[in-house]
Design an enzyme around this catalytic site. Structure first.
Site, PDB file in Angstrom:
ATOM      1  CG  LEU A  11      -1.980  -1.224   1.159  1.00 51.40           C
ATOM      2  CD1 LEU A  11      -2.691  -1.140   2.674  1.00 51.40           C
ATOM      3  CD2 LEU A  11      -2.688  -1.197   0.004  1.00 51.40           C
ATOM      4  CB  CYS A  12      -0.124   4.682  -0.772  1.00 50.36           C
ATOM      5  SG  CYS A  12       0.696   6.443  -0.851  1.00 50.36           S
ATOM      6  N   PRO A  13       2.888   4.313   0.782  1.00 46.13           N
ATOM      7  CG  PRO A  13       4.695   5.660   1.647  1.00 46.13           C
ATOM      8  CD  PRO A  13       3.339   4.767   2.101  1.00 46.13           C
TER       9      PRO A  13
END
Length: 74
Positions: A11-13
């Site tokens: 998941l981000c980042p």
């Protein structure tokens, strides 16, 4: 040369961080095919490429996977 980067389930980042790490190791004109599952990459990767001067050549969305092709410029 085409390089593969699997960031599925990250998941981000993290997809952006992994792309940044890999792009430093490849030659200008080389590409990275990035496999992701986080829909945030649809915005984050093109924005990151614009800031850093690289180019998104293609984006494909499958049922549960996103494939981005990024070219290293300069």
């Amino acid at each position: 040369m085409k390089n593969n980067l699997d960031v599925k389930k990250l998941l981000c980042p993290m997809p952006v961080i992994r792309l940044g790490e890999m792009i430093e190791k490849i030659e200008t004109g080389d590409t990275i095919e990035m496999l992701a599952t986080d829909p945030g990459v649809l915005h984050d990767i093109p924005a990151w490429c614009k800031v850093h001067g690289h180019k998104v050549l293609n984006i494909k969305e499958n049922s549960n996977e996103i494939v981005l092709l990024v070219e290293k410029i300069g």
